[in-house]
Write a protein that holds these residues in place. Structure first.
Motif, PDB file in Angstrom:
ATOM      1  N   ASP A   1       0.847  -1.185   0.000  1.00 29.78           N
ATOM      2  CA  ASP A   1       0.000   0.000   0.000  1.00 29.78           C
ATOM      3  C   ASP A   1       0.888   1.244   0.000  1.00 29.78           C
ATOM      4  OD1 ASP A   1      -1.725   2.094   0.491  1.00 29.78           O
ATOM      5  OD2 ASP A   1      -2.828   1.084   2.086  1.00 29.78           O
ATOM      6  N   GLN A   2       0.971   1.911  -1.152  1.00 29.80           N
ATOM      7  CA  GLN A   2       1.905   3.033  -1.280  1.00 29.80           C
ATOM      8  C   GLN A   2       1.385   4.311  -0.629  1.00 29.80           C
ATOM      9  OE1 GLN A   2       4.120   3.494  -4.851  1.00 29.80           O
ATOM     10  NE2 GLN A   2       4.142   1.299  -5.305  1.00 29.80           N
ATOM     11  N   SER A   3       0.176   4.270  -0.070  1.00 26.99           N
ATOM     12  CA  SER A   3      -0.269   5.403   0.743  1.00 26.99           C
ATOM     13  C   SER A   3       0.327   5.319   2.149  1.00 26.99           C
ATOM     14  CB  SER A   3      -1.797   5.424   0.831  1.00 26.99           C
ATOM     15  OG  SER A   3      -2.287   4.330   1.600  1.00 26.99           O
ATOM     16  N   LYS A   4       0.860   4.132   2.494  1.00 30.69           N
ATOM     17  CA  LYS A   4       1.458   3.921   3.814  1.00 30.69           C
ATOM     18  C   LYS A   4       2.965   3.692   3.752  1.00 30.69           C
ATOM     19  CE  LYS A   4      -2.739   1.753   5.640  1.00 30.69           C
ATOM     20  NZ  LYS A   4      -3.346   0.526   6.203  1.00 30.69           N
ATOM     21  N   TYR A   5       3.421   3.145   2.621  1.00 29.96           N
ATOM     22  CA  TYR A   5       4.824   2.738   2.533  1.00 29.96           C
ATOM     23  C   TYR A   5       5.475   3.283   1.268  1.00 29.96           C
ATOM     24  CZ  TYR A   5       2.742  -0.753   5.649  1.00 29.96           C
ATOM     25  OH  TYR A   5       2.050  -1.357   6.661  1.00 29.96           O
ATOM     26  N   THR A   6       6.766   3.564   1.384  1.00 29.83           N
ATOM     27  CA  THR A   6       7.583   3.890   0.221  1.00 29.83           C
ATOM     28  C   THR A   6       8.505   2.706  -0.028  1.00 29.83           C
ATOM     29  OG1 THR A   6       7.558   6.248   0.774  1.00 29.83           O
ATOM     30  CG2 THR A   6       9.246   5.494  -0.781  1.00 29.83           C
ATOM     31  N   PRO A   7       8.179   1.869  -1.033  1.00 30.29           N
ATOM     32  CA  PRO A   7       8.978   0.662  -1.249  1.00 30.29           C
ATOM     33  C   PRO A   7      10.252   0.946  -2.041  1.00 30.29           C
ATOM     34  CG  PRO A   7       7.116   0.694  -2.761  1.00 30.29           C
ATOM     35  CD  PRO A   7       7.007   1.931  -1.918  1.00 30.29           C
ATOM     36  N   PHE A   8      11.324   0.244  -1.664  1.00 32.10           N
ATOM     37  CA  PHE A   8      12.595   0.322  -2.369  1.00 32.10           C
ATOM     38  C   PHE A   8      12.985  -1.089  -2.801  1.00 32.10           C
ATOM     39  CE2 PHE A   8      12.527   4.131   0.164  1.00 32.10           C
ATOM     40  CZ  PHE A   8      13.211   5.093  -0.575  1.00 32.10           C
ATOM     41  N   GLU A   9      13.382  -1.226  -4.045  1.00 27.41           N
ATOM     42  CA  GLU A   9      13.768  -2.536  -4.591  1.00 27.41           C
ATOM     43  C   GLU A   9      15.242  -2.791  -4.284  1.00 27.41           C
ATOM     44  OE1 GLU A   9      13.960  -4.876  -8.923  1.00 27.41           O
ATOM     45  OE2 GLU A   9      12.692  -3.095  -8.666  1.00 27.41           O
ATOM     46  N   VAL A  10      15.480  -3.749  -3.385  1.00 29.00           N
ATOM     47  CA  VAL A  10      16.846  -4.036  -2.948  1.00 29.00           C
ATOM     48  C   VAL A  10      17.246  -5.428  -3.421  1.00 29.00           C
ATOM     49  CG1 VAL A  10      18.372  -4.350  -0.957  1.00 29.00           C
ATOM     50  CG2 VAL A  10      16.651  -2.526  -0.936  1.00 29.00           C
ATOM     51  N   HIS A  11      18.376  -5.501  -4.121  1.00 35.64           N
ATOM     52  CA  HIS A  11      18.899  -6.775  -4.622  1.00 35.64           C
ATOM     53  C   HIS A  11      20.117  -7.179  -3.787  1.00 35.64           C
ATOM     54  CE1 HIS A  11      17.021  -6.667  -8.911  1.00 35.64           C
ATOM     55  NE2 HIS A  11      16.289  -5.975  -8.052  1.00 35.64           N
ATOM     56  N   ILE A  12      20.069  -8.400  -3.259  1.00 35.00           N
ATOM     57  CA  ILE A  12      21.211  -8.979  -2.559  1.00 35.00           C
ATOM     58  C   ILE A  12      21.729 -10.114  -3.420  1.00 35.00           C
ATOM     59  CG2 ILE A  12      21.996 -10.137  -0.453  1.00 35.00           C
ATOM     60  CD1 ILE A  12      21.126  -7.247  -0.008  1.00 35.00           C
ATOM     61  N   LEU A  13      22.818  -9.873  -4.122  1.00 31.00           N
ATOM     62  CA  LEU A  13      23.403 -10.863  -5.020  1.00 31.00           C
ATOM     63  C   LEU A  13      24.814 -11.189  -4.552  1.00 31.00           C
ATOM     64  CD1 LEU A  13      22.133  -9.311  -8.366  1.00 31.00           C
ATOM     65  CD2 LEU A  13      21.055 -11.117  -7.023  1.00 31.00           C
ATOM     66  N   LEU A  14      25.361 -12.265  -5.042  1.00 29.21           N
ATOM     67  CA  LEU A  14      26.628 -12.766  -4.525  1.00 29.21           C
ATOM     68  C   LEU A  14      27.733 -11.717  -4.560  1.00 29.21           C
ATOM     69  CD1 LEU A  14      27.969 -15.249  -3.339  1.00 29.21           C
ATOM     70  CD2 LEU A  14      28.531 -16.001  -5.654  1.00 29.21           C
ATOM     71  N   ASN A  15      27.799 -10.941  -5.629  1.00 31.99           N
ATOM     72  CA  ASN A  15      28.877  -9.960  -5.753  1.00 31.99           C
ATOM     73  C   ASN A  15      28.399  -8.518  -5.711  1.00 31.99           C
ATOM     74  OD1 ASN A  15      30.948 -11.971  -6.143  1.00 31.99           O
ATOM     75  ND2 ASN A  15      30.081 -12.318  -8.182  1.00 31.99           N
ATOM     76  N   ASP A  16      27.136  -8.311  -5.342  1.00 32.02           N
ATOM     77  CA  ASP A  16      26.614  -6.953  -5.419  1.00 32.02           C
ATOM     78  C   ASP A  16      25.371  -6.797  -4.542  1.00 32.02           C
ATOM     79  OD1 ASP A  16      26.676  -4.376  -6.302  1.00 32.02           O
ATOM     80  OD2 ASP A  16      25.970  -4.776  -8.334  1.00 32.02           O
ATOM     81  N   TRP A  17      25.399  -5.830  -3.634  1.00 30.47           N
ATOM     82  CA  TRP A  17      24.231  -5.433  -2.855  1.00 30.47           C
ATOM     83  C   TRP A  17      23.872  -4.022  -3.311  1.00 30.47           C
ATOM     84  CZ3 TRP A  17      24.067  -6.781   3.054  1.00 30.47           C
ATOM     85  CH2 TRP A  17      24.388  -8.140   3.257  1.00 30.47           C
ATOM     86  N   TYR A  18      22.658  -3.821  -3.807  1.00 30.55           N
ATOM     87  CA  TYR A  18      22.304  -2.491  -4.273  1.00 30.55           C
ATOM     88  C   TYR A  18      20.793  -2.265  -4.216  1.00 30.55           C
ATOM     89  CZ  TYR A  18      21.233  -4.971  -8.664  1.00 30.55           C
ATOM     90  OH  TYR A  18      20.717  -5.833  -9.596  1.00 30.55           O
ATOM     91  N   CYS A  19      20.415  -0.998  -4.247  1.00 36.29           N
ATOM     92  CA  CYS A  19      19.021  -0.583  -4.341  1.00 36.29           C
ATOM     93  C   CYS A  19      18.812  -0.045  -5.753  1.00 36.29           C
ATOM     94  CB  CYS A  19      18.717   0.486  -3.300  1.00 36.29           C
ATOM     95  SG  CYS A  19      17.008   1.073  -3.314  1.00 36.29           S
ATOM     96  N   LEU A  20      17.785  -0.523  -6.422  1.00 38.58           N
ATOM     97  CA  LEU A  20      17.518  -0.143  -7.811  1.00 38.58           C
ATOM     98  C   LEU A  20      16.426   0.929  -7.833  1.00 38.58           C
ATOM     99  CD1 LEU A  20      18.444  -1.004 -10.683  1.00 38.58           C
ATOM    100  CD2 LEU A  20      16.446  -2.513 -10.742  1.00 38.58           C
ATOM    101  N   ILE A  21      16.807   2.124  -8.279  1.00 39.87           N
ATOM    102  CA  ILE A  21      15.857   3.246  -8.358  1.00 39.87           C
ATOM    103  C   ILE A  21      15.897   3.809  -9.774  1.00 39.87           C
ATOM    104  CG2 ILE A  21      15.192   5.501  -7.449  1.00 39.87           C
ATOM    105  CD1 ILE A  21      16.659   4.819  -4.872  1.00 39.87           C
ATOM    106  N   ASP A  22      14.775   3.702 -10.482  1.00 39.24           N
ATOM    107  CA  ASP A  22      14.681   4.201 -11.861  1.00 39.24           C
ATOM    108  C   ASP A  22      15.818   3.666 -12.730  1.00 39.24           C
ATOM    109  OD1 ASP A  22      12.400   5.681 -11.196  1.00 39.24           O
ATOM    110  OD2 ASP A  22      13.606   7.391 -10.535  1.00 39.24           O
ATOM    111  N   GLY A  23      16.134   2.391 -12.533  1.00 36.34           N
ATOM    112  CA  GLY A  23      17.152   1.751 -13.347  1.00 36.34           C
ATOM    113  C   GLY A  23      18.579   2.017 -12.925  1.00 36.34           C
ATOM    114  N   VAL A  24      18.766   2.814 -11.866  1.00 36.00           N
ATOM    115  CA  VAL A  24      20.108   3.154 -11.378  1.00 36.00           C
ATOM    116  C   VAL A  24      20.390   2.361 -10.105  1.00 36.00           C
ATOM    117  CG1 VAL A  24      21.624   5.000 -10.574  1.00 36.00           C
ATOM    118  CG2 VAL A  24      19.931   5.453 -12.374  1.00 36.00           C
ATOM    119  N   LYS A  25      21.600   1.775 -10.018  1.00 31.54           N
ATOM    120  CA  LYS A  25      21.997   1.010  -8.846  1.00 31.54           C
ATOM    121  C   LYS A  25      22.667   1.917  -7.810  1.00 31.54           C
ATOM    122  CE  LYS A  25      22.942  -3.292 -11.403  1.00 31.54           C
ATOM    123  NZ  LYS A  25      24.000  -4.303 -11.702  1.00 31.54           N
ATOM    124  N   PHE A  26      22.162   1.890  -6.592  1.00 37.34           N
ATOM    125  CA  PHE A  26      22.776   2.604  -5.480  1.00 37.34           C
ATOM    126  C   PHE A  26      23.297   1.574  -4.489  1.00 37.34           C
ATOM    127  CE2 PHE A  26      19.817   5.525  -7.392  1.00 37.34           C
ATOM    128  CZ  PHE A  26      20.482   6.755  -7.362  1.00 37.34           C
TER     129      PHE A  26
END
Length: 328
Positions: A29-54
């Motif tokens: 429910d995006q009226s209550k939460y701001t979701p962030f897409e977080v990838h935990i991979l073997l060689n990379d931990w990052y948050c994907l925002i608009d196609g950009v890895k942070f």
């Protein structure tokens, strides 16, 4: 509230986890939460925002965007396999004081280990297959195994999900191949007797303070058993609710709840049983069940007329209420 939807993982199950994560992102429910897409991979931990890895700052599980630190207030964990279903991520989140959904690190590690799970459940008289536990390098006599367990029997990695590395052995000529297949996934394996019956999968969770069964799904695999291909590549039929009598249904519900509570569970789970002679026999429990639109758990939620957004809100609330073990 900033919510990290954490997906991926280090095993071959990561591709399934990424699909599950997408369903969660669209269901929150995006009226209550701001979701962030977080990838935990073997060689990379990052948050994907608009196609950009942070990159994820592992010191506190945060990101830096536009020179501003973004901290997450809760992690929704949907990693299948290691490190998100075996206790590693949970222990890390405990240390950085970040609430997370699902069971804690001990229950995660316990339930990911098939041998240890069976050992605990044996104290609660849960019916199950007969089994032999072996480690890579042990001398294994197929003839003795067949004499003890009968043919066919199953060979499974002790710590693996999605039926990876699992084989059904019908003749001893196939035994070594099955061992090699399982040992490619884990150094420890289980060899289990074959249970001839109806396979069902049961979604269980802690909802508003009660252990709730979402539904019972009957599994009809086109293959010899419910393997990876049957689970994810369309080689099975899944029928919800299962075509079983009311008496057997009640028995399955009671046993599924007993398994969940005996293991000290919280969060989403899916427990698999073989019903043999009207008695459900425990196969395994998954503490991060698949949540893609094709997965069993969402099908059961739809059958129970429960919105995924409500189930996820319940999970987040449970996570926020739980204190880290070191704070108690």
């Amino acid at each position: 509230m900033n919510v990290a939807v954490v997906m991926g993982g280090y095993s071959d199950e990561s591709v399934i986890s990424l699909r599950s994560g997408q369903l969660i992102l669209t269901s929150l429910d995006q009226s209550k939460y701001t979701p962030f897409e977080v990838h935990i991979l073997l060689n990379d931990w990052y948050c994907l925002i608009d196609g950009v890895k942070f990159p994820i700052d592992k010191s506190d599980f945060s990101i830096l965007k536009d020179n501003k630190k973004i901290k997450f207030e809760v992690a929704v964990n949907t990693i299948h396999g290691t490190p998100g279903e075996d206790g590693h991520m949970q222990a890390y989140w405990e240390l950085v004081d970040l609430p997370y959904t699902g069971c804690n690190f001990y229950q995660s590690a316990l339930t990911f280990n098939k041998r240890d799970t069976l050992s605990v459940l044996s104290k609660f008289n849960i019916p199950k297959a007969n089994s032999i536990y072996v480690t890579k390098g042990d001398a294994i006599d197929g003839t003795k195994v067949a004499a003890e367990l009968g043919l066919p029997f199953f060979v499974k990695p002790n710590q693996s999900g999605s039926s990876l590395g699992v084989s059904m052995v019908t003749t001893l000529e196939d035994f070594q191949k099955a061992l090699d297949f399982a040992f490619a996934e884990d150094n420890d394996i289980l060899i289990e007797s074959y249970l001839n019956g109806r396979e069902v999968s049961v979604g269980v969770l802690k909802y508003q303070g009660e252990t709730k069964v979402l539904g019972i799904t009957e599994i009809l695999s086109q293959n010899s058993f419910f393997d990876y291909e049957a689970k994810y590549l369309g080689k099975s039929e899944e029928i919800t609710p299962a075509r079983i009598s009311q008496e057997v249904e009640n028995r399955v519900i009671e046993t599924a709840k007993k398994v969940y509570e005996s293991l000290g569970m919280t969060g989403f789970s899916r427990t698999d049983f073989i019903i043999m002679n009207d008695v459900p026999h425990f196969i395994e429990i998954n503490t991060n069940p698949g949540l893609s639109p094709q997965s069993i758990f969402p099908q059961q939620a739809a059958y129970a007329k429960m919105e995924m957004s409500n189930l996820l809100e319940n999970e987040i609330n449970l996570a926020l209420q739980r204190k880290p073990i070191w704070k108690k």
